[in-house]
Design an enzyme around this catalytic site. Structure first.
Site, short mmCIF file in Angstrom:
data_model
loop_
_atom_site.label_atom_id
_atom_site.label_comp_id
_atom_site.label_asym_id
_atom_site.label_seq_id
_atom_site.Cartn_x
_atom_site.Cartn_y
_atom_site.Cartn_z
N CYS A 21 0.80 -1.22 0.00
CA CYS A 21 0.00 0.00 0.00
C CYS A 21 0.84 1.28 0.00
CB CYS A 21 -0.96 -0.01 1.18
SG CYS A 21 -2.13 -1.39 1.09
N HIS A 42 -1.23 8.10 6.63
CA HIS A 42 -1.64 6.82 6.05
C HIS A 42 -3.04 6.49 6.55
CE1 HIS A 42 -1.19 3.03 4.07
NE2 HIS A 42 -1.26 2.34 5.19
N GLU A 85 0.77 5.17 14.06
CA GLU A 85 1.14 6.35 13.28
C GLU A 85 0.92 7.63 14.08
OE1 GLU A 85 0.44 8.31 8.84
OE2 GLU A 85 -1.06 6.92 9.65
N LYS A 100 -8.56 8.94 3.50
CA LYS A 100 -9.19 7.61 3.37
C LYS A 100 -10.58 7.57 4.00
CE LYS A 100 -4.98 4.76 3.02
NZ LYS A 100 -3.90 5.76 3.20
N HIS A 147 -9.51 2.94 1.19
CA HIS A 147 -8.08 2.63 1.02
C HIS A 147 -7.85 2.17 -0.41
CE1 HIS A 147 -4.07 1.55 1.62
NE2 HIS A 147 -4.15 0.82 2.73
N PHE A 169 1.81 -3.70 3.84
CA PHE A 169 2.13 -5.04 4.34
C PHE A 169 3.60 -5.34 4.07
CE2 PHE A 169 -2.38 -7.04 3.84
CZ PHE A 169 -2.82 -6.30 4.92
#
Length: 406
Positions: free
Chosen positions: A162, A302, A313, A331, A336, A394
């Site tokens: 991502c 993110h 985060e 998002k 996402h 990931f």
């Protein structure tokens, strides 16, 4: 390469907010998500998605061309066409050998794979399309873009889950700094909303289960967040060295002045609990930009709406960015976009800097009390001298871009 000024002279977007930059920007500034129950996911444990609305590839591309392309490539070509026009460039007259293409995606064309696997099972191997591989291979994202626009310079696809779209932009910055090319089409595209892929995410527990109210399912930094909503789309940036852009009197929409990339080396899906990897990427991007942590005024986080990511985060932002920047996660609106997320959010960050506007974090009804950062709960207007766009993926992938005004 520190101190190299790279200009963004063109933007192109295809997102759940709409086809085009203005439709997409209006959507995130409006703070209302188009997420809905997806008929294509009927029978899946989670049926919510954030699709690109009114995307007609036969109209936007010609019918024969569209038929030969997977959806993730269709998105990229439409976004790239907008970005090139926005930059005032003409592929018919540019020196293609000096034009590079660096794009990111996480998965290639799973829609084509699932469709052709069904053909294999039901009709036999002699009915499988000869276009299976040319449509679904990840590298076709850059290859087809080069064919479409006559770009014969460096051509590659990067896959950092991502973070892929952001990694592509950082890689493009390096190519320009090294004088490998003069113009780069950089960004990412993704079309992973398929029954098999979404079943996999659901089995991992990564997706929001708030199916009674899909529009509020993506809740970055909210106390009641329970997972992400899958989206699709593309973001393409036209990037050039600032001196070259000024020489041709191009409009510079913003500058990519720093890039940091790291790995958590911690877990295949979970972020480092202290955000150590993304912290290292932030510090690397700031060092590349010649900036200090207190200089950052805005962060497009993110912010996936997953319990672990948002907390790690946010704690990193509080610990590292001592100037209390205004933080948003777009998002909340788009969902996402997976491998395209970093590119689309970099484009939104360029627009925030250019237009002195920070979109709200949609669906932030009750901020997580463990999170002590300044979150954009409403549309905010402010000058921004330095913004960060954070992306993680990931495998512990982290990419951070530092963005400044023209």
């Amino acid at each position: 390469m520190a101190g190299i000024d790279i200009a963004v002279t063109g933007l192109g977007l295809v997102t759940p907010g709409g086809v085009g930059v203005e439709a997409s920007w209006a959507s995130v500034c409006g703070g209302r998500s188009p997420a809905a129950l997806d008929p294509a996911l009927t029978g899946n444990p989670v049926r919510i998605s954030c699709r690109v609305p009114d995307f007609d590839p036969e109209r936007l591309l010609n019918a024969r061309r569209a038929h030969r392309l997977d959806r993730f490539v269709q998105f990229a070509l439409v976004a790239a066409r907008e970005a090139i026009a926005d930059a005032g460039l003409d592929p018919a007259t540019w020196d293609g050998a000096r034009v590079g293409v660096v794009l990111g995606c996480a998965d290639g064309g799973p829609g084509t794979v699932e469709q052709q696997h069904q053909v294999l099972r039901e009709q036999g191997s002699d009915r499988v399309s000869p276009l299976l591989l040319p449509k679904q291979l990840p590298n076709m994202l850059a290859g087809q873009t080069a064919i479409e626009f006559g770009a014969t310079g460096p051509n590659l696809v990067v896959a950092t889950a991502c973070a892929s779209g952001a990694t592509a932009i950082g890689t493009a910055r390096d190519l320009l700094a090294l004088n490998r090319c003069d113009v780069v089409l950089a960004g990412g595209s993704e079309a992973m909303i398929t029954p098999l892929v979404m079943a996999g995410f659901a089995q991992m527990g990564a997706l929001s289960k708030r199916q009674d109210d899909p529009a509020t399912a993506s809740r970055p930094f909210d106390a009641d967040r329970d997972g992400f909503v899958a989206g699709e789309g593309a973001g393409i940036l036209v990037m050039e060295r600032v001196a070259d852009a000024r020489a041709r009197r191009a409009r510079i929409r913003g500058r990519i002045i720093g890039y940091g990339a790291t790995a958590d080396a911690h877990h295949i899906t979970s972020p480092h609990p202290d955000g150590a990897g993304v912290e290292a990427a932030v510090r690397a991007a700031l060092a590349d930009a010649g900036a200090d942590p207190e200089d950052v005024q805005h962060v497009n986080a993110h912010g996936t709406s997953t319990p672990l990511n948002d907390l790690a985060e946010a704690r990193m932002i509080y610990r590292v960015l001592t100037g209390s920047p205004l933080v948003t996660s777009t998002k909340g609106v788009t969902g996402h976009l997976l491998g395209a997320a970093g590119a689309v959010e970099a484009a939104f960050s360029v627009l925030s800097v250019e237009r002195e506007t920070v979109p709200p974090t949609a669906n932030l009804f009750l901020p997580d009390p463990r999170i002590d950062i300044k979150l954009a709960q409403n549309l905010s207007h402010m000058p921004i001298d330095l913004a960060l766009s954070n992306s993680c993926g990931f495998g512990g992938q982290n990419t951070v871009l530092a963005i400044a005004p023209a």
